[in-house]
Design a protein around this motif. Structure first.
Motif, PDB file in Angstrom:
ATOM      1  N   MET A   1       1.006  -1.103   0.170  1.00 33.01           N
ATOM      2  CA  MET A   1      -0.057   0.344  -0.245  1.00 33.01           C
ATOM      3  C   MET A   1       0.903   1.644  -0.368  1.00 33.01           C
ATOM      4  N   ILE A   2       0.179   1.856  -0.663  1.00 33.78           N
ATOM      5  CA  ILE A   2       1.113   3.598  -0.899  1.00 33.78           C
ATOM      6  C   ILE A   2       0.884   4.405   0.317  1.00 33.78           C
ATOM      7  N   SER A   3       2.369   4.821   1.376  1.00 36.46           N
ATOM      8  CA  SER A   3       1.851   5.884   2.241  1.00 36.46           C
ATOM      9  C   SER A   3       1.999   6.997   2.407  1.00 36.46           C
ATOM     10  N   LEU A   4       1.128   8.114   2.272  1.00 41.34           N
ATOM     11  CA  LEU A   4       1.096   9.269   1.931  1.00 41.34           C
ATOM     12  C   LEU A   4       1.148  10.142   3.091  1.00 41.34           C
ATOM     13  N   PRO A   5       2.113  11.083   3.797  1.00 43.32           N
ATOM     14  CA  PRO A   5       2.250  11.632   4.356  1.00 43.32           C
ATOM     15  C   PRO A   5       0.598  12.623   5.065  1.00 43.32           C
ATOM     16  N   LEU A   6      -0.271  12.724   3.946  1.00 46.95           N
ATOM     17  CA  LEU A   6      -1.789  12.954   4.581  1.00 46.95           C
ATOM     18  C   LEU A   6      -2.965  12.207   4.456  1.00 46.95           C
ATOM     19  N   PHE A   7      -2.171  11.041   5.582  1.00 48.82           N
ATOM     20  CA  PHE A   7      -2.815   9.696   5.633  1.00 48.82           C
ATOM     21  C   PHE A   7      -4.558   9.175   4.586  1.00 48.82           C
ATOM     22  N   ILE A   8      -3.670   9.356   3.065  1.00 52.78           N
ATOM     23  CA  ILE A   8      -4.803   8.764   2.219  1.00 52.78           C
ATOM     24  C   ILE A   8      -4.800   7.202   2.353  1.00 52.78           C
ATOM     25  N   SER A   9      -5.887   6.989   2.944  1.00 54.72           N
ATOM     26  CA  SER A   9      -5.542   5.087   2.428  1.00 54.72           C
ATOM     27  C   SER A   9      -6.103   4.707   1.386  1.00 54.72           C
ATOM     28  N   GLY A  10      -5.924   4.071   0.628  1.00 58.36           N
ATOM     29  CA  GLY A  10      -6.066   3.113  -0.639  1.00 58.36           C
ATOM     30  C   GLY A  10      -6.885   3.291  -1.220  1.00 58.36           C
ATOM     31  N   THR A  11      -8.288   2.892  -0.076  1.00 61.82           N
ATOM     32  CA  THR A  11      -9.217   3.237  -0.850  1.00 61.82           C
ATOM     33  C   THR A  11     -10.035   4.782  -1.276  1.00 61.82           C
ATOM     34  N   GLU A  12      -9.743   5.117  -1.092  1.00 60.98           N
ATOM     35  CA  GLU A  12      -9.801   6.680  -0.794  1.00 60.98           C
ATOM     36  C   GLU A  12      -9.202   7.377  -1.937  1.00 60.98           C
ATOM     37  N   ILE A  13      -7.460   7.077  -1.876  1.00 57.32           N
ATOM     38  CA  ILE A  13      -6.777   6.341  -3.645  1.00 57.32           C
ATOM     39  C   ILE A  13      -7.304   6.256  -4.518  1.00 57.32           C
ATOM     40  N   ALA A  14      -7.813   4.822  -4.332  1.00 57.29           N
ATOM     41  CA  ALA A  14      -8.712   4.263  -5.599  1.00 57.29           C
ATOM     42  C   ALA A  14      -9.938   5.351  -6.140  1.00 57.29           C
ATOM     43  N   PHE A  15     -10.443   5.800  -5.234  1.00 50.69           N
ATOM     44  CA  PHE A  15     -11.673   7.137  -5.183  1.00 50.69           C
ATOM     45  C   PHE A  15     -11.332   8.048  -5.851  1.00 50.69           C
ATOM     46  N   ILE A  16     -10.440   8.790  -5.717  1.00 51.12           N
ATOM     47  CA  ILE A  16      -9.881   9.811  -6.685  1.00 51.12           C
ATOM     48  C   ILE A  16      -9.632   9.354  -7.804  1.00 51.12           C
ATOM     49  N   ILE A  17      -8.491   8.440  -8.268  1.00 50.64           N
ATOM     50  CA  ILE A  17      -8.415   8.063  -8.680  1.00 50.64           C
ATOM     51  C   ILE A  17      -9.376   7.727 -10.177  1.00 50.64           C
ATOM     52  N   PHE A  18     -10.692   7.435  -9.868  1.00 48.68           N
ATOM     53  CA  PHE A  18     -12.000   6.654 -10.555  1.00 48.68           C
ATOM     54  C   PHE A  18     -12.266   8.036 -10.765  1.00 48.68           C
ATOM     55  N   ILE A  19     -12.843   9.145  -9.885  1.00 48.10           N
ATOM     56  CA  ILE A  19     -12.987  10.501 -10.153  1.00 48.10           C
ATOM     57  C   ILE A  19     -12.639  11.006 -11.459  1.00 48.10           C
ATOM     58  N   VAL A  20     -11.123  11.110 -11.548  1.00 47.78           N
ATOM     59  CA  VAL A  20     -10.027  12.227 -11.882  1.00 47.78           C
ATOM     60  C   VAL A  20     -10.119  11.336 -13.734  1.00 47.78           C
ATOM     61  N   ILE A  21     -10.282   9.720 -14.099  1.00 44.77           N
ATOM     62  CA  ILE A  21     -10.890   8.974 -14.532  1.00 44.77           C
ATOM     63  C   ILE A  21     -11.822   9.306 -15.634  1.00 44.77           C
ATOM     64  N   MET A  22     -13.153   9.271 -14.772  1.00 46.75           N
ATOM     65  CA  MET A  22     -14.157   9.328 -15.386  1.00 46.75           C
ATOM     66  C   MET A  22     -14.502  11.165 -15.597  1.00 46.75           C
ATOM     67  N   VAL A  23     -13.320  12.312 -14.896  1.00 48.06           N
ATOM     68  CA  VAL A  23     -13.867  13.803 -15.449  1.00 48.06           C
ATOM     69  C   VAL A  23     -12.991  14.271 -16.662  1.00 48.06           C
ATOM     70  N   PHE A  24     -11.747  13.889 -16.267  1.00 41.58           N
ATOM     71  CA  PHE A  24     -10.499  14.313 -17.598  1.00 41.58           C
ATOM     72  C   PHE A  24     -10.840  12.363 -18.996  1.00 41.58           C
ATOM     73  N   GLY A  25     -11.062  11.698 -18.653  1.00 38.95           N
ATOM     74  CA  GLY A  25     -10.970  10.610 -19.534  1.00 38.95           C
ATOM     75  C   GLY A  25      -9.809  10.128 -19.649  1.00 38.95           C
ATOM     76  N   ALA A  26      -9.127   8.885 -19.511  1.00 39.18           N
ATOM     77  CA  ALA A  26      -8.299   7.855 -19.486  1.00 39.18           C
ATOM     78  C   ALA A  26      -7.132   7.959 -20.600  1.00 39.18           C
ATOM     79  N   ASP A  27      -7.205   8.607 -21.740  1.00 39.84           N
ATOM     80  CA  ASP A  27      -6.563   8.867 -22.503  1.00 39.84           C
ATOM     81  C   ASP A  27      -5.762  10.264 -21.704  1.00 39.84           C
ATOM     82  N   LYS A  28      -6.696  11.316 -21.020  1.00 42.62           N
ATOM     83  CA  LYS A  28      -6.002  12.469 -20.252  1.00 42.62           C
ATOM     84  C   LYS A  28      -5.086  12.654 -19.165  1.00 42.62           C
TER      85      LYS A  28
END
Length: 93
Positions: A1-28
């Protein structure tokens, strides 16, 4: 698991990545990641430049930057004082 100093869990990182892909598209996403990487690198370089300038200026003006040395001396002195006071108490118990 990735450890960030902001105390973000793996689930939260996956959710953020999912939102980024939905908003900008996989090619961006790679473009965005590259831009973020370049920005972070520029911030790191600027921070290092500022640190080196402060260090050079302090050395030219004979200023001691090792503040921790003075703090450690004070802490050690306080520890000795406490040990001097509590020493007889500890021995009598």
């Amino acid at each position: 698991m990735i450890s960030l100093p902001l105390f973000i869990s793996g689930t939260e990182i996956a959710f953020i990545i999912f939102i980024v892909i939905m908003v900008f598209g996989a090619d961006k996403v790679p473009e965005i990641a590259r831009g973020l990487g370049k920005g972070m690198r520029q911030i790191k370089d600027a921070t290092n430049d500022i640190k080196s300038e402060i260090t050079k200026t302090a050395e030219r003006n004979d200023i001691d930057l090792d503040v921790t040395k003075d703090i450690k001396k004070e802490i050690d002195k306080a520890k000795e004082d406490i040990n001097d006071i509590t020493g007889p108490i500890k021995r009598s118990l």
